[in-house]
Every structure is written in structure tokens, then in C-alpha cells.
Design a protein around this motif. Structure first.
Motif, PDB file in Angstrom:
ATOM      1  N   CYS A 401       0.629  -1.035   0.042  1.00  0.00           N
ATOM      2  CA  CYS A 401       0.159   0.062   0.247  1.00  0.00           C
ATOM      3  C   CYS A 401       0.657   1.135   0.052  1.00  0.00           C
ATOM      4  N   ILE A 402       1.948   1.318   0.826  1.00  0.00           N
ATOM      5  CA  ILE A 402       2.694   2.560   0.885  1.00  0.00           C
ATOM      6  C   ILE A 402       3.426   2.725  -0.393  1.00  0.00           C
ATOM      7  N   THR A 403       3.960   1.528  -1.084  1.00  0.00           N
ATOM      8  CA  THR A 403       4.316   1.683  -2.428  1.00  0.00           C
ATOM      9  C   THR A 403       3.465   2.010  -3.617  1.00  0.00           C
ATOM     10  N   ALA A 404       2.365   1.477  -3.367  1.00  0.00           N
ATOM     11  CA  ALA A 404       1.152   2.039  -4.363  1.00  0.00           C
ATOM     12  C   ALA A 404       1.032   3.710  -4.496  1.00  0.00           C
ATOM     13  N   ILE A 405       0.877   4.065  -2.991  1.00  0.00           N
ATOM     14  CA  ILE A 405       0.789   5.465  -3.013  1.00  0.00           C
ATOM     15  C   ILE A 405       2.016   6.425  -3.591  1.00  0.00           C
ATOM     16  N   LEU A 406       3.063   5.912  -3.204  1.00  0.00           N
ATOM     17  CA  LEU A 406       4.163   6.549  -3.613  1.00  0.00           C
ATOM     18  C   LEU A 406       4.301   6.515  -5.301  1.00  0.00           C
ATOM     19  N   SER A 407       3.692   5.429  -5.919  1.00  0.00           N
ATOM     20  CA  SER A 407       3.721   5.201  -7.272  1.00  0.00           C
ATOM     21  C   SER A 407       2.896   6.257  -7.991  1.00  0.00           C
ATOM     22  N   THR A 408       2.029   6.907  -7.169  1.00  0.00           N
ATOM     23  CA  THR A 408       1.115   7.762  -7.751  1.00  0.00           C
ATOM     24  C   THR A 408       1.701   9.404  -7.612  1.00  0.00           C
ATOM     25  N   ILE A 409       2.737   9.453  -7.049  1.00  0.00           N
ATOM     26  CA  ILE A 409       3.410  10.885  -6.918  1.00  0.00           C
ATOM     27  C   ILE A 409       3.559  11.549  -8.105  1.00  0.00           C
ATOM     28  N   PHE A 413      -3.937  12.791  -9.750  1.00  0.00           N
ATOM     29  CA  PHE A 413      -4.926  12.484  -9.040  1.00  0.00           C
ATOM     30  C   PHE A 413      -4.831  13.209  -7.678  1.00  0.00           C
ATOM     31  N   SER A 414      -5.915  13.257  -6.929  1.00  0.00           N
ATOM     32  CA  SER A 414      -6.047  13.809  -5.476  1.00  0.00           C
ATOM     33  C   SER A 414      -5.571  12.903  -4.654  1.00  0.00           C
ATOM     34  N   TRP A 415      -5.332  13.158  -3.352  1.00  0.00           N
ATOM     35  CA  TRP A 415      -4.700  12.411  -2.371  1.00  0.00           C
ATOM     36  C   TRP A 415      -5.953  11.374  -2.016  1.00  0.00           C
ATOM     37  N   LYS A 416      -7.282  11.723  -2.195  1.00  0.00           N
ATOM     38  CA  LYS A 416      -8.091  10.844  -1.895  1.00  0.00           C
ATOM     39  C   LYS A 416      -8.156   9.784  -2.968  1.00  0.00           C
ATOM     40  N   LYS A 418      -5.407   8.744  -4.715  1.00  0.00           N
ATOM     41  CA  LYS A 418      -4.350   8.228  -4.450  1.00  0.00           C
ATOM     42  C   LYS A 418      -4.291   7.043  -3.247  1.00  0.00           C
ATOM     43  N   LEU A 419      -5.270   7.522  -2.313  1.00  0.00           N
ATOM     44  CA  LEU A 419      -5.409   6.424  -1.252  1.00  0.00           C
ATOM     45  C   LEU A 419      -6.407   5.319  -1.668  1.00  0.00           C
ATOM     46  N   PHE A 420      -7.220   5.546  -2.629  1.00  0.00           N
ATOM     47  CA  PHE A 420      -8.240   4.472  -3.108  1.00  0.00           C
ATOM     48  C   PHE A 420      -7.291   3.595  -4.226  1.00  0.00           C
ATOM     49  N   ILE A 421      -6.444   4.079  -4.928  1.00  0.00           N
ATOM     50  CA  ILE A 421      -5.708   3.095  -5.658  1.00  0.00           C
ATOM     51  C   ILE A 421      -4.784   2.335  -4.670  1.00  0.00           C
ATOM     52  N   ALA A 422      -4.415   2.767  -3.416  1.00  0.00           N
ATOM     53  CA  ALA A 422      -3.461   1.785  -2.726  1.00  0.00           C
ATOM     54  C   ALA A 422      -4.543   0.918  -2.165  1.00  0.00           C
ATOM     55  N   LEU A 423      -5.844   1.175  -1.740  1.00  0.00           N
ATOM     56  CA  LEU A 423      -6.563   0.168  -1.102  1.00  0.00           C
ATOM     57  C   LEU A 423      -7.131  -0.724  -2.210  1.00  0.00           C
ATOM     58  N   ALA A 424      -7.111  -0.322  -3.377  1.00  0.00           N
ATOM     59  CA  ALA A 424      -7.637  -1.249  -4.649  1.00  0.00           C
ATOM     60  C   ALA A 424      -6.639  -2.552  -4.904  1.00  0.00           C
ATOM     61  N   TRP A 425      -5.554  -2.314  -4.046  1.00  0.00           N
ATOM     62  CA  TRP A 425      -4.398  -3.390  -4.545  1.00  0.00           C
ATOM     63  C   TRP A 425      -4.405  -4.389  -3.218  1.00  0.00           C
ATOM     64  N   ILE A 426      -5.598  -4.287  -2.519  1.00  0.00           N
ATOM     65  CA  ILE A 426      -5.501  -5.050  -1.326  1.00  0.00           C
ATOM     66  C   ILE A 426      -5.953  -6.585  -1.656  1.00  0.00           C
ATOM     67  N   PRO A 427      -7.242  -6.706  -2.093  1.00  0.00           N
ATOM     68  CA  PRO A 427      -7.760  -8.001  -2.581  1.00  0.00           C
ATOM     69  C   PRO A 427      -6.840  -8.937  -2.974  1.00  0.00           C
ATOM     70  N   LYS A 428      -6.933 -10.358  -2.578  1.00  0.00           N
ATOM     71  CA  LYS A 428      -6.231 -11.334  -3.197  1.00  0.00           C
ATOM     72  C   LYS A 428      -7.290 -12.523  -3.138  1.00  0.00           C
ATOM     73  N   GLY A 429      -6.842 -13.496  -3.884  1.00  0.00           N
ATOM     74  CA  GLY A 429      -7.917 -14.630  -4.022  1.00  0.00           C
ATOM     75  C   GLY A 429      -7.655 -15.782  -5.172  1.00  0.00           C
ATOM     76  N   THR A 430      -7.941 -15.559  -6.249  1.00  0.00           N
ATOM     77  CA  THR A 430      -8.051 -16.493  -7.228  1.00  0.00           C
ATOM     78  C   THR A 430      -6.796 -17.029  -7.558  1.00  0.00           C
ATOM     79  N   LEU A 483     -14.071   8.357  -1.418  1.00  0.00           N
ATOM     80  CA  LEU A 483     -12.765   8.896  -1.904  1.00  0.00           C
ATOM     81  C   LEU A 483     -12.859   9.357  -3.501  1.00  0.00           C
ATOM     82  N   LEU A 484     -13.674   8.846  -4.272  1.00  0.00           N
ATOM     83  CA  LEU A 484     -13.860   8.952  -5.648  1.00  0.00           C
ATOM     84  C   LEU A 484     -14.857   9.973  -5.888  1.00  0.00           C
ATOM     85  N   ASN A 485     -14.586  10.829  -6.992  1.00  0.00           N
ATOM     86  CA  ASN A 485     -15.872  11.749  -7.504  1.00  0.00           C
ATOM     87  C   ASN A 485     -16.798  10.884  -8.125  1.00  0.00           C
TER      88      ASN A 485
END
Length: 521
Positions: A401-409, A413-416, A418-430, A483-485
Motif C-alpha cells: 500500500c505504501i509503495t502504491a501511494i508512492l507510485s502515484t506521486i 490524482f487527488s490525495w483521496k 491516491k489513497l483509493f488506488i492503494a486500497l484497490a491493491w488489497i484483494p487477493k484470492g483467485t 474517496l472518488l468523484n
């Protein structure tokens, strides 16, 4: 008025069947029968769907009974497998429809398999063996790779090429390295097993992430900046990249015994990657031209050829000494094929193809996830070891998540966002469910140390699925509206038209020379 009457007629139970009772004929299937949790309505349409599913299950069981005989009776070899698939499907989609929970179907399907195994109802490993279970997983994994390739579009890559590539490659690579270090020093793995485990656990779930993004996009969230297409493209590239790394590390673990240095295995992994890319390019280019786009049933022939070619690639793993190459080939093949169809056909509509692949995956998913869950015996798990699994996964997730936020520097995108992009990288499964058991499949009984390591890899992958599949989906669906418009449907439709016009403007102008005809006076 006639159209409105026709729509109303389609919504009734059986208005044109005049032999039925008038009260029955005039029932509108969209009417609510009752409500649950004040939000979930049960309609007549739901009862029609439930009846259809019940009839389908019953007819399938009768057909299999006629073909397989007594093995389809209770306590039979194939009856248990049938129960696993049906129970996984029902529990997965039942939990998915719980209001506000936002649970992905993969969570309920995995839970169903675990329940079947740990209640001593059915032991799939004892009945079918490791090799047959591996073939079932390989068959189902094919459809994951097809969907990943079809979801990969070039539009966000053309608009933000550097950002998409950095977002797709950097977070998963850093997480993989951190997980490998954790597996080495926390779980006490050998270095080659640690890197392979890091590659498996670092895979994000494109199915969960893309489905959540599409659900948010339908409500207008994030569509002002094309968030759905951008994250979908990045997740597909993420899978290709992580599969490439998995090929290298898998070869380092299960390579030839005579090789002793870890770097001597890397050419085998690179060989698999090169073969996968070349095979995918060749097959995808062929499928783009054949059958011809003017064929009456071109879409269905394309889908059939795509599935058959993908199954051919995955079947090659049983005969050829390759590991992740075939899965890379399927993703590349699907992407090249659908890109070629778009180029060759003006305003090509991919909706029927995507719906068909989703329908196939809709019925393959409970087979894959249910079988994997049924192969897990939690009685052998250690509580202290479980805590170590959670620690490793949490450290890797925070790093990602920290690396994903740093990737958006230095992006727009707004800070909100950027935070959502980091959270979108959480799911795992298939992909964890598909790749982790491959290590156990390759181990032999003559090497008990490797069997225990392989089981440990499966366990940490299962922990990642159980926690991060539902947690990631819930976080995305809750944080998206915050977080998204949001744009209106009119603005959304206008943006789609402008995007289509931009695509058309990049196409070469087609001109045809008129044939000169001699006319006699």
C-alpha cells in the motif's frame, strides 16, 4: 404505447398463456414478495431464478447418475465432488448478496469446501488423489487467464503509459521481495521457496478488484478520470508480471537436481517466459484473423477457438517441462486476439464476448475454489504458525500500500484518489488458490521435508484468501463513494462517446477506388 405494453407483457408471469388462470397470468415478476434487512427484496423473479437453478442441479445429477452409475449416489466417489461444487456455488453467491457485506463469491466458495472437508463428509484427496485434483485446478485456471487477457485494454496504457506500468509492476515486486524476506527469517524457508512463496502471495485478485471497480463505475464513481479501466489494465499487467516471476522461482525449486547454484535455474524460468510470450503472440495473431470477421457466427467461433487454444496451453504443462509459461501465453493470446478484433472491425462490440467468458467463469469458479477448499484440513494447523502467517501477510500488505501511494506521486490524482488506488491493491484470492497447490503437486512422498514446505505454502495462501478477499472487497466498496468523484450518467455517456470519437480519429481513412465502367451510348 405498444412498446410499453410489450415491456409490461415481458414482466408478467405468463400473460400470453391464455390457458392459465388470469390471476397467475397477470403477476408481475418484478413485484416484491417480502423484504429482508429492509434493503434486500425477494421478488417473483428471484423465485423463478431459484427454481431454474434447482432444476438445473437436479437434471445434472440425474444425467451424471445415468452416466456414472452408483458413484453418484451418497458416499459415492463423484457424489462428494458434485456436492462440493453445488454447495460452493450456493454458499458463495448467497454470502455475496448479503446487504452491506460486499463479500466476494470466492470467500463463500472457499468456506464451503473447508466445511465439507473438515466435517468429515468427503475427503477429496483420498478419493481422487493429488494428480486428478491438480488437473481440475489447471482446467479452471484457464478461464482466469482468459478473463485477465480480455480485460487488458490499451486505452489507459496509451493515456498514462508510465504510470500504469509503474503501478502494475512496482508494488507487487516490492511486496514479493518483502514477503520473501519474511518467509526466510520468520517462517524459516529456504531462499528459493521463500521467493516462490512471495510471488504467490503477492498476486492481487483481478476478479475481485475488477468486479468492485465495475460496480463502482456503474454508479459513476471514478469515471471522471477513467479509474475503472486504469486499475483493470494495471491488475492484468500485474498478473503477467507476477506469473513471470513465479515461473523463474518455480523453476528454481523444482528444477533439475544436478544444478546446485540458485542462479543456474534462472535460464529455465526465462525460457518459460519467452516461450509463453512467443506462443501467445502467434496464437493471438492467428485468432485475430481466423475466422473472418464477416462470418455469421464469428463471435462464437472466436470464443471457441480462444478456449480450446487456452486449454491446449495449460494441458502442455503435463507433458512439457514448463511451469508458468502457458499461463502467460493465455493472457498474451487473449489480449492480442481482442486487440486484433478491435482493429480489424470498426466499432467492435466486445460485450457479447465478455458476457460469454463471464458466464463460463461463473460456473468454473465454484469448481476451482470449492476443490481447493475441500483439500484443506485445518485440524493439522498450528495456532502459533497461523500467527506467523498473518504477520508476514500484514507486513507485505502494508509495504504494498505504501509503495502504491508512492507510485502515484506527480500524477493528476487527488490525495483521496491516491489513497483509493492503494486500497484497490488489497484483494487477493483467485491466483493464490490456483498457484499455491502447484507446489504440493510437484512434491513426492520420498521427500517429506518438501511436502511440509508445500503444505505450509498452501496454508499461508489460504490465510491470505480468507482475510484479504472479503476485506479487500469491503474496503473498496465502502471507500469508493467516500474517496472518488461521482459523475452523472449523462456525463458518463458523453465521455464514452468522446472516447469512441477519439479512437475513430486515430484510424486510417479508408478509401476505395471506383471502378471505371465503359458505357456505350
Amino acid at each position: 404505447e405498444e412498446e410499453e405494453e410489450g415491456d409490461e407483457d415481458d414482466n408478467t408471469c405468463c400473460s400470453r398463456a391464455t390457458f392459465c388462470n388470469p390471476i397467475l397470468r397477470e403477476i408481475v415478476v418484478t413485484d416484491s414478495i417480502s423484504k429482508c434487512f429492509d434493503t434486500l427484496e425477494i421478488t417473483w423473479a428471484n423465485l423463478f431464478w431459484l427454481t431454474s437453478i434447482t432444476a438445473m442441479i437436479l437434471m445434472t445429477w440425474i444425467t451424471l447418475f445415468f452416466l456414472l452409475g452408483e458413484t453418484m449416489l451418497p458416499k459415492g466417489k463423484y457424489f462428494g465432488l458434485f456436492v462440493i461444487v453445488v454447495f460452493s456455488y450456493l454458499l458463495g453467491w448467497t454470502l455475496a448478496y448479503i446487504p452491506y457485506a460486499n463479500l466476494p463469491p470466492v470467500f463463500g466458495m472457499l468456506l464451503a469446501g473447508i466445511i465439507v472437508r473438515n466435517t468429515n463428509f468427503y475427503n477429496i484427496r483420498q478419493e481422487f488423489g493429488v494428480r486428478t485434483i491438480a488437473k481440475i485446478r489447471t482446467f479452471c485456471l484457464t478461464f482466469i487467464m482468459i478473463r485477465a487477457g480480455l480485460q487488458l485494454t490499451t486505452t489507459p496504457i496509451r493515456r498514462h503509459p508510465l504510470f500504469v506500468m509503474v503501478l502494475a509492476i512496482l508494488p507487487c515486486t516490492i511486496e514479493m521481495l518483502v514477503l520473501a524476506i519474511c518467509a526466510k527469517y520468520i517462517l524459516d524457508y529456504p531462499w528459493n521457496w521463500a521467493f516462490m512463496t512471495g510471488a504467490i502471495v503477492a498476486c492481487m485478485s483481478p476478479v475481485v478488484t475488477v468486479n468492485c471497480m465495475l460496480a463502482l463505475a456503474e454508479r459513476g464513481f471514478g469515471e471522471d478520470k477513467g479509474m475503472a479501466s486504469l486499475i483493470s489494465a494495471a491488475s492484468s499487467i500485474d498478473d503477467v508480471h507476477i506469473l513471470s516471476l513465479f515461473s523463474v522461482f518455480y523453476a528454481s525449486v523444482f528444477g533439475e537436481k544436478r544444478l546446485t547454484k540458485w542462479w543456474s535455474y534462472i535460464p529455465n524460468g526465462l525460457r518459460d517466459i519467452i516461450l509463453g510470450v512467443l506462443t501467445g503472440l502467434l496464437l493471438g495473431t492467428f485468432l485475430a484473423f481466423f475466422p473472418h470477421r464477416n462470418h455469421k457466427y464469428a463471435t462464437w467461433y472466436r470464443l471457441s477457438n480462444l478456449v480450446i487454444a487456452a486449454l491446449m496451453c495449460t494441458a502442455s504443462t503435463s507433458k512439457l517441462p514448463v511451469s508458468g509459461g502457458p499461463y502467460i501465453a493465455i493472457i498474451i493470446m487473449s489480449f492480442v486476439a481482442i486487440t486484433g478484433w478491435r482493429i480489424l472491425t470498426v466499432s467492435y462490440n466486445t460485450t457479447p464476448l465478455r458476457k460469454a467468458t463471464y458466464f463460463l467463469w461463473h460456473f468454473m469458479q465454484p469448481v476451482l475454489v470449492g476443490v481447493i477448499g475441500a483439500d484443506i484440513d485445518i485440524k493439522d494447523w498450528s495456532l502459533s504458525r497461523f500467527g506467523l502467517y498473518c504477520t508476514c501477510i500484514l507486513i507485505g500488505l502494508i509495504t504494498r500500500c505504501i509503495t502504491a501511494i508512492l507510485s502515484t506521486i506527480k500524477t493528476h490524482f487527488s490525495w483521496k484518489e491516491k489513497l483509493f488506488i492503494a486500497l484497490a491493491w488489497i484483494p487477493k484470492g483467485t491466483l493464490q488458490a490456483a498457484l499455491a497447490p502447484m507446489a504440493y503437486q510437484r512434491t513426492t512422498e520420498e521427500d517429506p521435508e518438501h511436502i511440509e514446505l508445500a503444505l505450509d505454502v498452501v496454508r499461508i495462501s489460504i490465510v491470505a484468501i480468507i482475510f484479504l478477499a472479503p476485506l479487500g472487497a469491503i474496503i473498496m466498496m465502502i471507500s469508493g463513494p467516500l474517496l472518488l468523484n461521482k459523475i452523472t450518467m449523462e456525463e458518463h455517456e458523453r465521455e464514452r462517446r468522446l472516447s469512441y470519437l477519439r479512437i475513430r480519429s486515430l484510424q486510417p481513412v479508408r478509401t476505395r477506388k471506383r471502378r471505371r465502367t465503359n458505357t456505350s451510348v
